[in-house]
Write a protein that holds these residues in place. Sequence first.
Motif, PDB file in Angstrom:
ATOM      1  N   ALA A   1       0.871  -1.180   0.106  1.00 57.31           N
ATOM      2  CA  ALA A   1       0.064   0.136  -0.009  1.00 57.31           C
ATOM      3  C   ALA A   1       0.963   1.262   0.114  1.00 57.31           C
ATOM      4  O   ALA A   1       2.089   1.324   0.361  1.00 57.31           O
ATOM      5  CB  ALA A   1      -0.855   0.026   1.211  1.00 57.31           C
ATOM      6  N   PRO A   2       0.431   2.472  -0.424  1.00 57.41           N
ATOM      7  CA  PRO A   2       1.212   3.448  -0.226  1.00 57.41           C
ATOM      8  C   PRO A   2       1.684   3.812   1.019  1.00 57.41           C
ATOM      9  O   PRO A   2       1.000   3.624   2.000  1.00 57.41           O
ATOM     10  CB  PRO A   2       0.201   4.784  -0.730  1.00 57.41           C
ATOM     11  CG  PRO A   2      -0.754   4.054  -1.562  1.00 57.41           C
ATOM     12  CD  PRO A   2      -0.982   2.508  -0.964  1.00 57.41           C
ATOM     13  N   GLY A   3       3.108   4.199   1.119  1.00 55.36           N
ATOM     14  CA  GLY A   3       3.641   4.576   2.622  1.00 55.36           C
ATOM     15  C   GLY A   3       4.470   3.300   2.751  1.00 55.36           C
ATOM     16  O   GLY A   3       5.380   3.449   3.797  1.00 55.36           O
ATOM     17  N   ASP A   4       4.323   2.168   2.171  1.00 51.75           N
ATOM     18  CA  ASP A   4       5.164   0.997   2.579  1.00 51.75           C
ATOM     19  C   ASP A   4       6.640   1.361   2.102  1.00 51.75           C
ATOM     20  O   ASP A   4       6.936   2.086   1.066  1.00 51.75           O
ATOM     21  CB  ASP A   4       4.778  -0.181   1.814  1.00 51.75           C
ATOM     22  CG  ASP A   4       3.864  -0.949   2.587  1.00 51.75           C
ATOM     23  OD1 ASP A   4       4.032  -1.096   3.891  1.00 51.75           O
ATOM     24  OD2 ASP A   4       2.809  -1.706   2.080  1.00 51.75           O
ATOM     25  N   ARG A   5       7.481   1.077   2.958  1.00 55.89           N
ATOM     26  CA  ARG A   5       8.846   0.905   2.773  1.00 55.89           C
ATOM     27  C   ARG A   5       9.404  -0.371   2.085  1.00 55.89           C
ATOM     28  O   ARG A   5       9.183  -1.361   2.863  1.00 55.89           O
ATOM     29  CB  ARG A   5       9.800   1.228   4.041  1.00 55.89           C
ATOM     30  CG  ARG A   5       9.398   2.761   4.430  1.00 55.89           C
ATOM     31  CD  ARG A   5      10.270   3.817   4.091  1.00 55.89           C
ATOM     32  NE  ARG A   5      11.530   3.554   4.111  1.00 55.89           N
ATOM     33  CZ  ARG A   5      12.583   4.030   3.274  1.00 55.89           C
ATOM     34  NH1 ARG A   5      12.157   5.186   2.670  1.00 55.89           N
ATOM     35  NH2 ARG A   5      13.777   3.859   3.456  1.00 55.89           N
ATOM     36  N   VAL A   6      10.093  -0.280   1.033  1.00 57.03           N
ATOM     37  CA  VAL A   6      10.423  -1.517   0.469  1.00 57.03           C
ATOM     38  C   VAL A   6      12.052  -1.453   0.019  1.00 57.03           C
ATOM     39  O   VAL A   6      12.581  -0.565  -0.379  1.00 57.03           O
ATOM     40  CB  VAL A   6       9.587  -1.955  -0.790  1.00 57.03           C
ATOM     41  CG1 VAL A   6       8.245  -2.056  -0.503  1.00 57.03           C
ATOM     42  CG2 VAL A   6       9.724  -0.696  -1.912  1.00 57.03           C
ATOM     43  N   VAL A   7      12.458  -2.918  -0.242  1.00 60.97           N
ATOM     44  CA  VAL A   7      13.547  -2.912  -0.730  1.00 60.97           C
ATOM     45  C   VAL A   7      13.466  -3.300  -2.434  1.00 60.97           C
ATOM     46  O   VAL A   7      12.668  -4.190  -2.579  1.00 60.97           O
ATOM     47  CB  VAL A   7      14.625  -4.092  -0.222  1.00 60.97           C
ATOM     48  CG1 VAL A   7      15.913  -4.203  -0.995  1.00 60.97           C
ATOM     49  CG2 VAL A   7      14.931  -3.545   1.328  1.00 60.97           C
TER      50      VAL A   7
END
Length: 318
Positions: free
Chosen positions: A45-51
């Motif tokens: 979802a928007p706001g998620d932090r990802v690699v």
Amino acid sequence: MALTGMVLRCSKNSFLVESDEGERVMCEIKGKILKASQGFYNPLAPGDRVVFEVTSPDGRGRILELLPRSTVFTRFNQKGDAPQVIAANIDLLCCVTTAEEPPFRPRFIDRVLVQAEIAHVPAAIILNKTDQELRDQGVLLDMEERLSDFVRIGYPVFRVSALSGAGLEELTRHWQGKRVLLVGQSGVGKSSLINALGASPPLKVGALSAKYQRGSHTTTMAQMILCTYGGHSFWVLDTPGIRRLTIDGITSREVALYFKEFAPLVGQCSYGLSCSHRFEVGCKILEALDAGYIHEDRYESFQSIVQELTERSSYENL
């Protein structure tokens, strides 16, 4: 090379990610499954932090990992029979409402506030379209009573007009440096509000249905937008209009814990934690209701959510 960044927008298996260096990359998920998102209707979802990593010469990328979430705001998706993540890692939720166009619906606001409490996200209420003159003074009186009660129990109310700009300076001071989620029914002016705060390019906005007094879902996907207004910078997450928010993440026995004015009374009833808060002698919540400390409408919202969760649990146990 692995990079880290924030998801700005999601559409099926396409995710717009902004790296920590400011580069925007359209990504897909490796294998379409992220271990940390299992059990949810949607993986990200928007706001998620990802690699993620850039995988092609044209700049497209692939998400490798979902990083731990500090907060997660969900709803129960009845179609998918699973929690749906609306936003992650947000600092503040604002429920946007209007007086008449579309009509003020405090029961909807109650549900949004309960879900914010479940997510441990501070919440506020935005009354938009304050430039419009109300035709029904009875509506005005009822609305002001409920808004006063929301303030009394600890939820700030901001009165703004996306059209005239009234109230926007005070609102954005409150938003400085934060990631803010806007939730509301179609037609309350979430996208118009973000446009007034300097969204570039401007978001598409739609007209209100005169027949049904509700919007037409002009916003079709949630997206995170960086805004600067009056020297204040913040991220705003615009979301599609919600007609009814189905509560997620708690059982029917826990609902009272997520109503601000109910929570201090839980466990103090004559029947302790076994009290249903419906008819028992010595129920502190019913006593507070009789004394006017709990608003009748809030109590009705409480009972509605309890019934909904009870019925869902019964269905799941069949």
